[in-house]
Design a protein around this motif. Sequence first.
Motif, PDB file in Angstrom:
ATOM      1  N   ASP A  40       0.711  -1.192  -0.019  1.00  0.00           N
ATOM      2  CA  ASP A  40      -0.151  -0.024   0.080  1.00  0.00           C
ATOM      3  C   ASP A  40       0.862   1.154   0.050  1.00  0.00           C
ATOM      4  O   ASP A  40       0.288   2.264   0.069  1.00  0.00           O
ATOM      5  CB  ASP A  40      -0.908  -0.092   1.145  1.00  0.00           C
ATOM      6  CG  ASP A  40      -0.172   0.008   2.467  1.00  0.00           C
ATOM      7  OD1 ASP A  40       1.064  -0.180   2.454  1.00  0.00           O
ATOM      8  OD2 ASP A  40      -0.769   0.360   3.517  1.00  0.00           O
ATOM      9  N   GLY A  41       2.108   1.242  -0.229  1.00  0.00           N
ATOM     10  CA  GLY A  41       2.920   2.514  -0.151  1.00  0.00           C
ATOM     11  C   GLY A  41       4.401   2.083  -0.078  1.00  0.00           C
ATOM     12  O   GLY A  41       4.741   1.069  -0.517  1.00  0.00           O
ATOM     13  N   LEU A  42       5.265   3.061   0.117  1.00  0.00           N
ATOM     14  CA  LEU A  42       6.769   3.021  -0.120  1.00  0.00           C
ATOM     15  C   LEU A  42       7.366   2.862   1.112  1.00  0.00           C
ATOM     16  O   LEU A  42       6.807   3.326   2.342  1.00  0.00           O
ATOM     17  CB  LEU A  42       7.140   4.174  -0.932  1.00  0.00           C
ATOM     18  CG  LEU A  42       6.784   4.386  -2.335  1.00  0.00           C
ATOM     19  CD1 LEU A  42       7.314   5.551  -2.758  1.00  0.00           C
ATOM     20  CD2 LEU A  42       6.628   2.941  -3.071  1.00  0.00           C
ATOM     21  N   SER A  43       8.479   2.262   1.353  1.00  0.00           N
ATOM     22  CA  SER A  43       9.367   2.124   2.414  1.00  0.00           C
ATOM     23  C   SER A  43      10.860   2.426   2.293  1.00  0.00           C
ATOM     24  O   SER A  43      11.372   2.454   1.327  1.00  0.00           O
ATOM     25  CB  SER A  43       9.147   0.777   2.956  1.00  0.00           C
ATOM     26  OG  SER A  43      10.397   0.586   4.115  1.00  0.00           O
ATOM     27  N   ASN A  44      11.260   3.389   3.383  1.00  0.00           N
ATOM     28  CA  ASN A  44      12.666   3.959   3.178  1.00  0.00           C
ATOM     29  C   ASN A  44      13.326   3.093   4.692  1.00  0.00           C
ATOM     30  O   ASN A  44      14.417   3.600   4.841  1.00  0.00           O
ATOM     31  CB  ASN A  44      12.619   5.261   3.111  1.00  0.00           C
ATOM     32  CG  ASN A  44      12.408   5.999   4.032  1.00  0.00           C
ATOM     33  OD1 ASN A  44      11.479   5.317   5.166  1.00  0.00           O
ATOM     34  ND2 ASN A  44      12.562   7.312   4.502  1.00  0.00           N
ATOM     35  N   SER A  45      12.863   2.290   5.184  1.00  0.00           N
ATOM     36  CA  SER A  45      13.216   1.815   6.430  1.00  0.00           C
ATOM     37  C   SER A  45      13.423   0.326   6.477  1.00  0.00           C
ATOM     38  O   SER A  45      12.235  -0.511   6.417  1.00  0.00           O
ATOM     39  CB  SER A  45      12.441   2.375   7.651  1.00  0.00           C
ATOM     40  OG  SER A  45      12.863   1.990   8.945  1.00  0.00           O
ATOM     41  N   SER A  66       2.472   6.458   7.926  1.00  0.00           N
ATOM     42  CA  SER A  66       3.243   5.662   8.043  1.00  0.00           C
ATOM     43  C   SER A  66       2.554   4.473   9.152  1.00  0.00           C
ATOM     44  O   SER A  66       2.105   4.689  10.195  1.00  0.00           O
ATOM     45  CB  SER A  66       4.531   5.894   8.244  1.00  0.00           C
ATOM     46  OG  SER A  66       4.990   6.585   7.304  1.00  0.00           O
ATOM     47  N   THR A  67       2.795   3.227   8.799  1.00  0.00           N
ATOM     48  CA  THR A  67       2.613   2.159   9.481  1.00  0.00           C
ATOM     49  C   THR A  67       4.021   1.501   9.897  1.00  0.00           C
ATOM     50  O   THR A  67       4.771   1.172   8.922  1.00  0.00           O
ATOM     51  CB  THR A  67       1.759   1.006   9.077  1.00  0.00           C
ATOM     52  OG1 THR A  67       0.545   1.793   8.701  1.00  0.00           O
ATOM     53  CG2 THR A  67       1.578  -0.273  10.018  1.00  0.00           C
ATOM     54  N   LEU A  68       4.201   1.340  11.272  1.00  0.00           N
ATOM     55  CA  LEU A  68       5.684   0.591  11.704  1.00  0.00           C
ATOM     56  C   LEU A  68       5.100  -0.835  12.013  1.00  0.00           C
ATOM     57  O   LEU A  68       4.211  -0.946  12.602  1.00  0.00           O
ATOM     58  CB  LEU A  68       6.015   1.391  12.839  1.00  0.00           C
ATOM     59  CG  LEU A  68       6.986   2.647  12.489  1.00  0.00           C
ATOM     60  CD1 LEU A  68       5.976   3.763  12.099  1.00  0.00           C
ATOM     61  CD2 LEU A  68       7.685   3.218  13.789  1.00  0.00           C
ATOM     62  N   TYR A  69       6.307  -1.681  11.533  1.00  0.00           N
ATOM     63  CA  TYR A  69       6.178  -3.187  11.778  1.00  0.00           C
ATOM     64  C   TYR A  69       7.374  -3.812  12.598  1.00  0.00           C
ATOM     65  O   TYR A  69       8.596  -3.225  12.123  1.00  0.00           O
ATOM     66  CB  TYR A  69       5.799  -4.048  10.725  1.00  0.00           C
ATOM     67  CG  TYR A  69       4.687  -3.682   9.888  1.00  0.00           C
ATOM     68  CD1 TYR A  69       3.418  -4.311  10.136  1.00  0.00           C
ATOM     69  CD2 TYR A  69       4.639  -2.684   8.885  1.00  0.00           C
ATOM     70  CE1 TYR A  69       2.174  -4.021   9.607  1.00  0.00           C
ATOM     71  CE2 TYR A  69       3.422  -2.324   8.110  1.00  0.00           C
ATOM     72  CZ  TYR A  69       2.422  -3.060   8.625  1.00  0.00           C
ATOM     73  OH  TYR A  69       1.204  -2.772   7.640  1.00  0.00           O
ATOM     74  N   TYR A  89      12.737  -4.508  11.688  1.00  0.00           N
ATOM     75  CA  TYR A  89      11.720  -3.597  11.948  1.00  0.00           C
ATOM     76  C   TYR A  89      11.761  -2.518  10.612  1.00  0.00           C
ATOM     77  O   TYR A  89      12.570  -2.462   9.949  1.00  0.00           O
ATOM     78  CB  TYR A  89      12.450  -2.233  12.977  1.00  0.00           C
ATOM     79  CG  TYR A  89      12.522  -2.808  14.185  1.00  0.00           C
ATOM     80  CD1 TYR A  89      11.688  -2.841  15.406  1.00  0.00           C
ATOM     81  CD2 TYR A  89      13.747  -3.400  14.688  1.00  0.00           C
ATOM     82  CE1 TYR A  89      11.641  -3.426  16.510  1.00  0.00           C
ATOM     83  CE2 TYR A  89      13.888  -4.058  15.871  1.00  0.00           C
ATOM     84  CZ  TYR A  89      13.099  -3.989  17.003  1.00  0.00           C
ATOM     85  OH  TYR A  89      12.956  -4.478  18.189  1.00  0.00           O
ATOM     86  N   THR A  90      10.547  -2.374  10.194  1.00  0.00           N
ATOM     87  CA  THR A  90      10.333  -1.628   8.904  1.00  0.00           C
ATOM     88  C   THR A  90       9.195  -0.467   9.087  1.00  0.00           C
ATOM     89  O   THR A  90       8.134  -0.901   9.823  1.00  0.00           O
ATOM     90  CB  THR A  90      10.037  -2.650   7.797  1.00  0.00           C
ATOM     91  OG1 THR A  90       9.957  -2.161   6.341  1.00  0.00           O
ATOM     92  CG2 THR A  90       8.686  -3.257   7.993  1.00  0.00           C
ATOM     93  N   ALA A  91       9.153   0.373   8.186  1.00  0.00           N
ATOM     94  CA  ALA A  91       8.026   1.178   7.873  1.00  0.00           C
ATOM     95  C   ALA A  91       7.596   1.400   6.557  1.00  0.00           C
ATOM     96  O   ALA A  91       8.263   1.242   5.750  1.00  0.00           O
ATOM     97  CB  ALA A  91       8.550   2.607   8.666  1.00  0.00           C
ATOM     98  N   VAL A  92       6.191   1.552   6.280  1.00  0.00           N
ATOM     99  CA  VAL A  92       5.582   1.792   5.253  1.00  0.00           C
ATOM    100  C   VAL A  92       4.647   2.924   5.053  1.00  0.00           C
ATOM    101  O   VAL A  92       3.832   3.109   5.985  1.00  0.00           O
ATOM    102  CB  VAL A  92       4.668   0.385   4.784  1.00  0.00           C
ATOM    103  CG1 VAL A  92       4.068   0.697   3.454  1.00  0.00           C
ATOM    104  CG2 VAL A  92       5.539  -0.668   4.856  1.00  0.00           C
TER     105      VAL A  92
END
Length: 465
Positions: A344-349, A369-372, A358-361
């Motif tokens: 649903d979006g881009l990630s730079n993490s 953003s949503t962090l996972y 750990y990642t963020a979208v």
Amino acid sequence: MEALQAEIDADPDLRQQLQIHLSNSRSQNTGSVLIAGSTISRSQISLGPITVNNTRSGRLVLVLAGALILSLLALLVYGGVRVISSGGAPGGTVPGGTGAPSATVGRAGGAGTTVGQRLWAFPFEAGNAQLAFADGVVYIASDIVEYEDRPHLYAVNAATGQMAWSTALNGSILSTPVVSDGTVYIRSSDLQLGLDGRLYAIDAGSGRTLWDLPAPGFSFAGLTVGSGTVYAGSFTMHDGLREDFLFAFDAATGQVRWRFPVDEGVQEPVVSAGTVYFRVVSGSVYAIDITTRQQRWAFQTSSDSPVPPLVVAGGLVYAHATDGLHYLDAATGTPKAKFPVGSDGLSNSLSEHAGTIYTAVSGGSGYSSTLYAVDGRSGQQRWKLRTDRAVRSTMVPSDKAVYFSSGNDGPSVLHAVNPSSGRQLWTATLDGGFWRSAPVVSEEVVFVCAGEKSGKSTLIALKAR
């Protein structure tokens, strides 16, 4: 009295010190506090110089006086006031502001220490900035504001915020400096003209340039150093034809040792266990044997947009793509697991710590953003956190907190969240807007950059815990 007793019961060190002080009385202690010269008669009670009537109100006065004396003794032994938050434990949220933020105070770091407190600030000129930390020094790679400007590399004392040295470079810098064996390696590119950039080796102690050589092609991606070799990718255009390579440079001289051709621009490489891993813009992940310089394996992901660099840990390669987070066997490239995030979006993490990924979208609008947090072996989600601001930097995990910056319009915000639960520990509002540089963390301090499009930027040191 009940609150004081609860505080004493909750702190074994305080209880032990109280017992030591009370046991030093000149009278023998038999389980009670004795005051020399005390007498009790039918009509009066005398405690040293204090005499009251032996009535109900008189005895109440003595009880209150004793409580006051015990409280003062506790403060003397404790060395300061311990402030307990409304939740019953140290920790809290820092309200935003351009001044020094406030937060819940705990004993760690001494009385009066404030989590998220600004320790110092170092102003500098930059259109963007990337950070590195090593041996008590924060290194700032500052990009240009105007095309005719020159970027700089700054070395700032992490304890004081004083500049140790600065070195002027050429071109434009969008990648993070790397510090290895007392040398800072950094790459510049001429993005406006699409010309070759330069690769620098700079002495970390003095700022003296050790060598400065042309680096074929230009690149947004970073570099990595391992076993005396600097690895960096390129995006090269000659006569309308693209020629992209992974380059291996000698770390001591800057000379090209070898290069590996690929079909797309190379993103930031990672070196682990005799292998260099990297991804290209089209989404393919490569593993190249450092000794033989031969391809070990390749894996295609569905990614035609910017994605964060690979992460290699625990015998696995983690690759974020638009179709999910891939877990690949580092030796063979065989898929091991996949976490469905990123569609649903881009990630730079993308980062790893203690077996957790750990990642963020970002959302479709790019303003949230949503962090996972995902298990590093099974690919199972551990927690998820949604923010109403876009995460602009790589999440930087540690044992105590995960740090990241966010921002839309207006000032940027530094966040600290619990690595196990995702619960927000504190936030700090920074001066100016955001830069995409990741924070860097020492034992007790987190360093972050904020700046404006006008070129006025600031490196800020905050109390981490």
